[in-house]
Design a protein around this motif. Sequence first.
Motif, PDB file in Angstrom:
ATOM      1  N   ALA A 101       3.387  -5.980   6.650  1.00  0.00           N
ATOM      2  CA  ALA A 101       3.147  -4.539   6.695  1.00  0.00           C
ATOM      3  C   ALA A 101       1.785  -4.249   6.081  1.00  0.00           C
ATOM      4  O   ALA A 101       1.123  -5.155   5.587  1.00  0.00           O
ATOM      5  CB  ALA A 101       4.239  -3.812   5.917  1.00  0.00           C
ATOM      6  N   TYR A 102       1.384  -3.014   6.101  1.00  0.00           N
ATOM      7  CA  TYR A 102       0.104  -2.576   5.532  1.00  0.00           C
ATOM      8  C   TYR A 102      -1.039  -3.429   6.038  1.00  0.00           C
ATOM      9  O   TYR A 102      -1.829  -3.942   5.256  1.00  0.00           O
ATOM     10  CB  TYR A 102       0.092  -2.652   4.001  1.00  0.00           C
ATOM     11  CG  TYR A 102       1.337  -2.241   3.325  1.00  0.00           C
ATOM     12  CD1 TYR A 102       1.841  -0.958   3.520  1.00  0.00           C
ATOM     13  CD2 TYR A 102       2.012  -3.106   2.507  1.00  0.00           C
ATOM     14  CE1 TYR A 102       2.998  -0.564   2.885  1.00  0.00           C
ATOM     15  CE2 TYR A 102       3.161  -2.723   1.873  1.00  0.00           C
ATOM     16  CZ  TYR A 102       3.654  -1.454   2.060  1.00  0.00           C
ATOM     17  OH  TYR A 102       4.776  -1.086   1.432  1.00  0.00           O
ATOM     18  N   ASN A 103      -1.107  -3.607   7.311  1.00  0.00           N
ATOM     19  CA  ASN A 103      -2.109  -4.493   7.855  1.00  0.00           C
ATOM     20  C   ASN A 103      -3.472  -3.836   8.019  1.00  0.00           C
ATOM     21  O   ASN A 103      -4.474  -4.521   8.072  1.00  0.00           O
ATOM     22  CB  ASN A 103      -1.663  -4.969   9.225  1.00  0.00           C
ATOM     23  CG  ASN A 103      -1.032  -6.322   9.135  1.00  0.00           C
ATOM     24  OD1 ASN A 103      -1.686  -7.247   8.715  1.00  0.00           O
ATOM     25  ND2 ASN A 103       0.228  -6.430   9.483  1.00  0.00           N
ATOM     26  N   LEU A 104      -3.444  -2.495   8.139  1.00  0.00           N
ATOM     27  CA  LEU A 104      -4.682  -1.826   8.554  1.00  0.00           C
ATOM     28  C   LEU A 104      -5.269  -0.998   7.424  1.00  0.00           C
ATOM     29  O   LEU A 104      -4.554  -0.528   6.541  1.00  0.00           O
ATOM     30  CB  LEU A 104      -4.387  -0.922   9.756  1.00  0.00           C
ATOM     31  CG  LEU A 104      -3.731  -1.636  10.943  1.00  0.00           C
ATOM     32  CD1 LEU A 104      -3.437  -0.646  12.055  1.00  0.00           C
ATOM     33  CD2 LEU A 104      -4.600  -2.769  11.452  1.00  0.00           C
ATOM     34  N   LEU A 105      -6.581  -0.838   7.482  1.00  0.00           N
ATOM     35  CA  LEU A 105      -7.261   0.026   6.520  1.00  0.00           C
ATOM     36  C   LEU A 105      -7.121   1.464   6.989  1.00  0.00           C
ATOM     37  O   LEU A 105      -7.542   1.808   8.092  1.00  0.00           O
ATOM     38  CB  LEU A 105      -8.733  -0.367   6.428  1.00  0.00           C
ATOM     39  CG  LEU A 105      -8.959  -1.752   5.833  1.00  0.00           C
ATOM     40  CD1 LEU A 105     -10.354  -2.251   6.153  1.00  0.00           C
ATOM     41  CD2 LEU A 105      -8.733  -1.708   4.343  1.00  0.00           C
ATOM     42  N   SER A 106      -6.538   2.290   6.141  1.00  0.00           N
ATOM     43  CA  SER A 106      -6.173   3.639   6.589  1.00  0.00           C
ATOM     44  C   SER A 106      -7.391   4.489   6.921  1.00  0.00           C
ATOM     45  O   SER A 106      -7.302   5.427   7.697  1.00  0.00           O
ATOM     46  CB  SER A 106      -5.324   4.321   5.532  1.00  0.00           C
ATOM     47  OG  SER A 106      -6.049   4.394   4.336  1.00  0.00           O
TER      48      SER A 106
ATOM     49  N   GLN B  45       0.905  -0.373  15.003  1.00  0.00           N
ATOM     50  CA  GLN B  45       0.045  -0.889  13.935  1.00  0.00           C
ATOM     51  C   GLN B  45       0.053  -2.410  13.936  1.00  0.00           C
ATOM     52  O   GLN B  45      -0.996  -3.041  13.781  1.00  0.00           O
ATOM     53  CB  GLN B  45       0.535  -0.376  12.577  1.00  0.00           C
ATOM     54  CG  GLN B  45       0.323   1.120  12.407  1.00  0.00           C
ATOM     55  CD  GLN B  45       0.582   1.578  10.991  1.00  0.00           C
ATOM     56  OE1 GLN B  45       0.512   0.807  10.063  1.00  0.00           O
ATOM     57  NE2 GLN B  45       0.903   2.848  10.848  1.00  0.00           N
TER      58      GLN B  45
ATOM     59  N   LEU C 108      -0.247   6.146  14.121  1.00  0.00           N
ATOM     60  CA  LEU C 108       0.411   5.142  14.976  1.00  0.00           C
ATOM     61  C   LEU C 108       1.814   4.841  14.470  1.00  0.00           C
ATOM     62  O   LEU C 108       2.117   5.015  13.291  1.00  0.00           O
ATOM     63  CB  LEU C 108      -0.403   3.842  14.961  1.00  0.00           C
ATOM     64  CG  LEU C 108      -1.859   3.915  15.409  1.00  0.00           C
ATOM     65  CD1 LEU C 108      -2.485   2.532  15.306  1.00  0.00           C
ATOM     66  CD2 LEU C 108      -1.970   4.449  16.827  1.00  0.00           C
TER      67      LEU C 108
ATOM     68  N   ALA D 169       9.165  -5.462   9.235  1.00  0.00           N
ATOM     69  CA  ALA D 169       9.311  -4.039   8.971  1.00  0.00           C
ATOM     70  C   ALA D 169       9.501  -3.232  10.254  1.00  0.00           C
ATOM     71  O   ALA D 169       9.362  -2.022  10.243  1.00  0.00           O
ATOM     72  CB  ALA D 169       8.078  -3.536   8.225  1.00  0.00           C
TER      73      ALA D 169
ATOM     74  N   PRO E 170      -4.711   4.653  11.582  1.00  0.00           N
ATOM     75  CA  PRO E 170      -3.396   4.030  11.422  1.00  0.00           C
ATOM     76  C   PRO E 170      -2.263   5.041  11.169  1.00  0.00           C
ATOM     77  O   PRO E 170      -1.156   4.854  11.660  1.00  0.00           O
ATOM     78  CB  PRO E 170      -3.583   3.120  10.212  1.00  0.00           C
ATOM     79  CG  PRO E 170      -5.018   2.767  10.245  1.00  0.00           C
ATOM     80  CD  PRO E 170      -5.731   3.954  10.812  1.00  0.00           C
ATOM     81  N   ALA E 171      -2.578   6.096  10.435  1.00  0.00           N
ATOM     82  CA  ALA E 171      -1.519   7.049  10.102  1.00  0.00           C
ATOM     83  C   ALA E 171      -0.938   7.716  11.342  1.00  0.00           C
ATOM     84  O   ALA E 171       0.165   8.262  11.308  1.00  0.00           O
ATOM     85  CB  ALA E 171      -2.063   8.104   9.153  1.00  0.00           C
TER      86      ALA E 171
ATOM     87  N   PHE F  32      -5.107 -13.207  10.592  1.00  0.00           N
ATOM     88  CA  PHE F  32      -3.967 -12.882   9.739  1.00  0.00           C
ATOM     89  C   PHE F  32      -3.143 -11.725  10.276  1.00  0.00           C
ATOM     90  O   PHE F  32      -3.706 -10.717  10.702  1.00  0.00           O
ATOM     91  CB  PHE F  32      -4.477 -12.478   8.355  1.00  0.00           C
ATOM     92  CG  PHE F  32      -4.195 -13.507   7.318  1.00  0.00           C
ATOM     93  CD1 PHE F  32      -2.884 -13.763   6.935  1.00  0.00           C
ATOM     94  CD2 PHE F  32      -5.218 -14.225   6.730  1.00  0.00           C
ATOM     95  CE1 PHE F  32      -2.617 -14.710   5.971  1.00  0.00           C
ATOM     96  CE2 PHE F  32      -4.956 -15.179   5.777  1.00  0.00           C
ATOM     97  CZ  PHE F  32      -3.655 -15.430   5.394  1.00  0.00           C
TER      98      PHE F  32
ATOM     99  N   PHE G  88       0.121  -9.637   8.628  1.00  0.00           N
ATOM    100  CA  PHE G  88       1.101  -9.572   7.536  1.00  0.00           C
ATOM    101  C   PHE G  88       2.329  -8.789   7.971  1.00  0.00           C
ATOM    102  O   PHE G  88       2.373  -8.197   9.053  1.00  0.00           O
ATOM    103  CB  PHE G  88       0.519  -8.895   6.303  1.00  0.00           C
ATOM    104  CG  PHE G  88      -0.857  -9.339   5.979  1.00  0.00           C
ATOM    105  CD1 PHE G  88      -1.065 -10.616   5.499  1.00  0.00           C
ATOM    106  CD2 PHE G  88      -1.940  -8.510   6.170  1.00  0.00           C
ATOM    107  CE1 PHE G  88      -2.333 -11.054   5.199  1.00  0.00           C
ATOM    108  CE2 PHE G  88      -3.213  -8.937   5.881  1.00  0.00           C
ATOM    109  CZ  PHE G  88      -3.420 -10.211   5.392  1.00  0.00           C
TER     110      PHE G  88
END
Lengths: 203, 848
Positions: A55-60, A109, A104, A133, A101-102, A51, A53
């Motif tokens: 945005a918000y693809n990664l667990l922070s 990301q 990158l 995005a 992630p924060a 998958f 998506f």
Amino acid sequence: MGPSGSGKSTFLHCAAGLDRPTSGEVWLGQTELSGLSENRLTRLRRERVGFVFQAYNLLSALTVQDNITMPLRLSGTAVDREWAEQVVGRVGMAERLHHRPAELSGGQQQRAAVARALITRPELVLADEPTGALDSRSGAQVLSLLRESADELGQTVLMVTHDPVAASYAQNVLFLADGRLVDSLGAPTPAAVAERISRLGER
Amino acid sequence: MFEIAWKTLRARKGSFAGAFVSLLCAAALITASGILVESGLRSSVDPHRYAGADAVVDGEQTLRLPGGDFTVSERLSEPVRLPADLVGELETLEEVDTAVGDHHLSLAAAAPGGRDPVPVSGHGWDTAPLAPFTPQEGRAPEETGEVALTTGLAEELGTGPGETVDLVSGAVPAEYRVSGTVAHQNAGEGRGGSVFLHPDEARSLAQEPGSFDAIGLVAAPGVAAEELTGAVEAAAGQTPVTVRTGQDTSRAEFSDVGEARGLLLMISASFGGLAVLIALFVVSGTMALSLNARRRELAVLRAIGSTPGQLLRMVGAEALLLSLVAGLLGCLPGILVARAMHGAFTRFGVLPADLPLVVGALPMVAAVLLITLTALLAGTAVALRPAWANPVEAMRETTPTSGPPARWRGVAGMVCVVLAASAAMTPIALRNDAGAAGTGSAALLLVIAVALLGPVLLRPLVEALVRPLRRSRVSGFLAAESAGADLRRLGGVLTPLVLAVGFTLSMVHTQSVVAGAVSGQVEEGIGADAVVSDTGSGGMAPEVVEDLAELPEAGAVTPLQETRLVVPRPIFGDPELASFSARGVESEGLRENLDPGLVEGDLADLSGAAVAMERSGANLLGADVGEEIDVYLGDGTPATVQLVATYDRGLGLGEAMLPEEAVEGHTGPPSQVLAGAAEGVRTEELHSALADFTERYPTLQITDREGFADSARAEADLAAWVNLTGLAVILGYIAIAVVNSLVMSTTARSREFALLRMIGATRRQVLNAQRWEACVIIVLAVLLGTLVAALPLAVLSTAFLGTPVPAGSPLVYVALVSATAVLGYASVVLPVRLALRTTPTEVIGAGD
């Protein structure tokens, strides 16, 4: 591709077993999805579908490496080191494996997300507006990456987009309108896609 | 601005619900403490016996220091009386129609042959017009030896006109002829029975026959209250008097009302201070949690062109609206909480049952203002970072969680640690209830320090704790990573839990340590074989004590007069007053009956103008043995006494001891007498002799060391119940805060759960990860909570009990840990279950 509300995302979710169709059947390879339990679907998703998506693809909370290998961890599969290195190298994240992630950029990301989608060698990678995005340069990088994975790794990629430029990276474009497949286009160029889209609008 | 704020609030009820609940409860808590404070200041009881008086004059019952401001005052423990000739002087004033001097006699009444005398208040019949009381049956007492009873009392005792009644004064019973029954003309029985004696008889039974407890005045026709007050004050001249008019006359009638109000004020000040502090602390925490969850939204606003100022104003407007609505709604439950607490205090006997609660607007206004201000400040403080952040940065996928903590937090945190250390040391310097209070403050300060130091403090702890979890493939791993990744969020969630654990532990164990110290000291310090105490007849007259001492079975006999000693004590040049519990003792035979644990000096020197003090009290005054101290006795009389000894067992035996002759005339007769057995007499023989003795004196009771410990502990026990009531209310609030913050922080993570499920995590895997995380939170909370309480408690316990392990049942700890675990676990797991019900695509698709 298709205009907003044409059913692109619903189609994608049905294909992934995230949503159930009101009628008809969904086949992923040799498996019919509609009869499967929630747990079977989940297992199928993590083993056979990748998958990406918008945005918000990664667990922070996790590092890039942990994010990429998360599907393997979830299914309890050992990491194939060689394959992992190849995937990570391909998306150009080898230097950033221990970042969170924060730290990158958006493009980085999304590339990490592509790597996560590829890590299980899925039968199908689903991408839901993966460049929506991003700025055009980062977007182009991510799209090239998806196309390369198809060309060089033989990976099937199904991408939903409404951007003619993004669509032009595909081998084949299917057009949706009002929930139906209405058209298709091989070897697309941005201009050709744009022209078909505008015709869709006239109908 | 307010329109946008209002629309935002309405559109996103869910994300504001947590902050709203927290604000509402804070408002309720602050309102409740405000109501208690206001009642302490203004509550009054209707006058009964003085209902018909236009004014009542009594002595100045409050000690003030010359040159000190109004806060430097101490309520005197003994009644301050007025000279008898003042009545005559007031009578001659043209503003005054009649002036009557009144004695407040503490008597006990029993039907002849009846045991169990009931406490009654006795007065001269000449004071009857002040109510007014009029005869119902029979007639007024016309000669000595006659008494009139209120009708209710006569019924209770089963006696009436023509029959007799026993009245006990100073433990000495005497038979009186009932001349008649009397009733209040305009009111019922009031608080309880009164008896009226012939004025001469009342005077002879008074402790100080040459003075009155109060003077009731009836004004000449047409004289207003202010005129009367002015005239009386002028006539009193040098004698300090208090003139009370209208409703206030009840304060001269019921001395316990003044005491209760003082007590209520003290309770509510300490409870209110804590409650306000905790409420504001929680409110600012919740505001931070709620705004953190909305960082992205703020970033969007920045991106579409709002200036930082506009953003702050918007956040401010939201906070303002939210807290105003929550504050106003919180006032009502606040009244209910205050009523409940008032009810509890009345039940414990801390407050007289007829002292009503004063519910005014002021506490509510204050509560709304306070929470509004806090919400505004906390909201804008949290919004500062996102408001000034680069919107592109802020818009990025994940909220920035790293970044060094602000420097001010570190500095403020260290300041709290230092303050906590000094608060924790107070029990060493001051070995009484006031000193023990430092323990609770220290624990509270440490909790604030934990909140401020947050990430710095948590990092090593979390690392150590989650190491074993990392070995687990999915759930434990996820829990470990997410607990370690966002320490700021973890800190926000943890703080209320740490507060609950640390606060409860320190409060509960402070009580048990103090109670344990009292019992221990009494056990070691009382050498007497029996304790004789008077119940309700105003103490024991000298002849009763002599009679007791003459028993052949009795050896050393030590009457104890309870009073207080007030000592001026400048702090940084400002006058302050320190108040000590004190006992008047007879030094002869003292050592056989009482061993206060001598530190320095000699108790044999305790005669004349001398005092012995508990060691830390003497230290506080900076007085060495042999030095002279200027003090005020229980009735406010200044005296100079020499410190002849210091001792250890102040908690059990009183903080100061004075020889009988030093307190003579400045306090009431002894209410307890310690008696040792004569040489060669067994304790049982003494007890049986005393049993015969108390046959003659119906108000006397025999107890032993334990009875004495109970009475010494009674005040501490009462204080414990009062504190526990406050604790229960504050804990209830903290529990709400705990649930609130956990639910808020878990709900804010629904996107994370959805993402996990999209990439193939089963519901069970997500849920298990959260279960593990809840466990990490609970373990951390119990660990830190125990630590913040244990350190100050160890100091207290070492100072009071000589061992660092605090007294108290381990069951409290077990119960507390279980409650914390259940509450914390449920507040995490239930919202996760709820979040897992929605399909992940809905959550991800919802934008946000």
